[in-house]
Design a protein around this motif. Structure first.
Motif, short mmCIF file in Angstrom:
data_model
loop_
_atom_site.label_atom_id
_atom_site.label_comp_id
_atom_site.label_asym_id
_atom_site.label_seq_id
_atom_site.Cartn_x
_atom_site.Cartn_y
_atom_site.Cartn_z
N LEU A 140 0.83 -1.20 0.00
CA LEU A 140 0.00 0.00 0.00
C LEU A 140 0.87 1.26 0.00
O LEU A 140 0.50 2.26 -0.61
CB LEU A 140 -0.96 0.00 1.19
CG LEU A 140 -2.16 0.91 1.07
CD1 LEU A 140 -2.93 0.65 -0.22
CD2 LEU A 140 -3.08 0.77 2.26
N ASN A 141 2.03 1.20 0.63
CA ASN A 141 2.96 2.34 0.60
C ASN A 141 3.44 2.58 -0.83
O ASN A 141 3.46 3.72 -1.30
CB ASN A 141 4.13 2.08 1.54
CG ASN A 141 5.00 3.32 1.71
OD1 ASN A 141 4.48 4.40 1.96
ND2 ASN A 141 6.29 3.15 1.56
N ASP A 142 3.82 1.52 -1.53
CA ASP A 142 4.26 1.65 -2.92
C ASP A 142 3.12 2.16 -3.81
O ASP A 142 3.32 3.03 -4.66
CB ASP A 142 4.78 0.31 -3.45
CG ASP A 142 6.06 -0.14 -2.77
OD1 ASP A 142 6.73 0.70 -2.12
OD2 ASP A 142 6.39 -1.34 -2.87
N VAL A 143 1.94 1.60 -3.60
CA VAL A 143 0.77 2.03 -4.35
C VAL A 143 0.48 3.50 -4.03
O VAL A 143 0.15 4.29 -4.91
CB VAL A 143 -0.44 1.13 -4.04
CG1 VAL A 143 -1.72 1.73 -4.58
CG2 VAL A 143 -0.23 -0.26 -4.61
N GLY A 144 0.64 3.85 -2.77
CA GLY A 144 0.38 5.23 -2.33
C GLY A 144 1.27 6.24 -3.02
O GLY A 144 0.83 7.32 -3.40
N LYS A 145 2.53 5.90 -3.21
CA LYS A 145 3.45 6.80 -3.91
C LYS A 145 2.97 7.05 -5.34
O LYS A 145 2.96 8.18 -5.82
CB LYS A 145 4.86 6.23 -3.91
CG LYS A 145 5.53 6.28 -2.56
CD LYS A 145 6.90 5.64 -2.60
CE LYS A 145 7.49 5.60 -1.20
NZ LYS A 145 8.76 4.88 -1.15
N SER A 146 2.56 5.98 -5.99
CA SER A 146 2.06 6.11 -7.35
C SER A 146 0.74 6.88 -7.35
O SER A 146 0.52 7.77 -8.19
CB SER A 146 1.86 4.72 -7.96
OG SER A 146 1.28 4.82 -9.23
N ALA A 147 -0.12 6.57 -6.41
CA ALA A 147 -1.43 7.23 -6.33
C ALA A 147 -1.27 8.72 -6.06
O ALA A 147 -2.01 9.54 -6.62
CB ALA A 147 -2.28 6.58 -5.24
N ALA A 148 -0.32 9.08 -5.21
CA ALA A 148 -0.10 10.49 -4.90
C ALA A 148 0.22 11.26 -6.16
O ALA A 148 -0.30 12.35 -6.40
CB ALA A 148 1.03 10.64 -3.87
#
Length: 187
Positions: free
Chosen positions: A136-144
């Motif tokens: 979710l942290n990795d996804v969060g970076k992309s999502a941001a």
């Protein structure tokens, strides 16, 4: 002479405020600042959600329910949002809460105050194994980057930035305890 100049500037600012109508309800004649409340900013961001994203072609993510907080000490806006990730490679969907902070910038060509350099500050995945938190942290970076990078919080109308042939331009953008303050100055 200085008093005459100050009065002239105040009169111009007042006329600028009156000419733009309701959009300038947050315009302060005396300081030359536009102000936007936290709620006004949050309403603007909410219009982009829910948002569906794809991460590395294998994870589908739905971002929803954004809530804004203000960080005056760092001159940043904090966005907290729910994240729901699904993938054939996950045993079960992953739900969490992303906290993303963003700076601010003025884009003169678009006359817009935009979010700038969004960064994941925190990922909460209650009850999930640490590997899911990292996902979710990795996804969060992309999502941001996909959801918030360069997002326009407010776009000025041309008439809001001119008066009697004089052009005005937003300057310093400051996050306050109550919202956002954008200085407007003559060119």
């Amino acid at each position: 002479m200085r008093v005459k100049t100050l009065l002239s500037s105040a009169a111009a600012a007042f006329a600028l405020a009156c000419s733009a109508g309701a959009a300038l309800a947050g315009y302060n004649v005396w300081t030359g600042d536009y102000t936007f409340s936290r709620q006004e900013l949050e309403n603007g961001v909410k219009s982009r959600f829910p948002q569906d994203l794809r991460y590395m072609q294998v994870v589908d993510v739905r971002l929803s329910n954004p809530e804004l907080a203000l960080d005056p000490a760092n001159n940043r806006i904090i966005t907290k949002m729910k994240a729901h990730a699904v993938s054939p490679f996950l045993a079960a969907p992953v739900d969490g809460l992303l906290t993303i902070s963003s700076g601010l910038k003025y884009d003169a060509s678009a006359r817009a105050v935009r979010l700038d350099r969004p960064a994941v500050e925190r990922v909460d995945t209650p009850g999930m194994p640490p590997a899911y938190a990292q996902l979710l942290n990795d996804v969060g970076k992309s999502a941001a980057q996909q959801a918030l990078a360069d997002y326009p919080l407010y776009t000025f109308k041309p008439e809001e930035l001119q008066l009697n042939g004089q052009q005005f331009e937003p300057g310093a953008i400051t996050v306050t305890a109550d919202g956002l303050k954008v200085e407007v100055r003559p060119l």
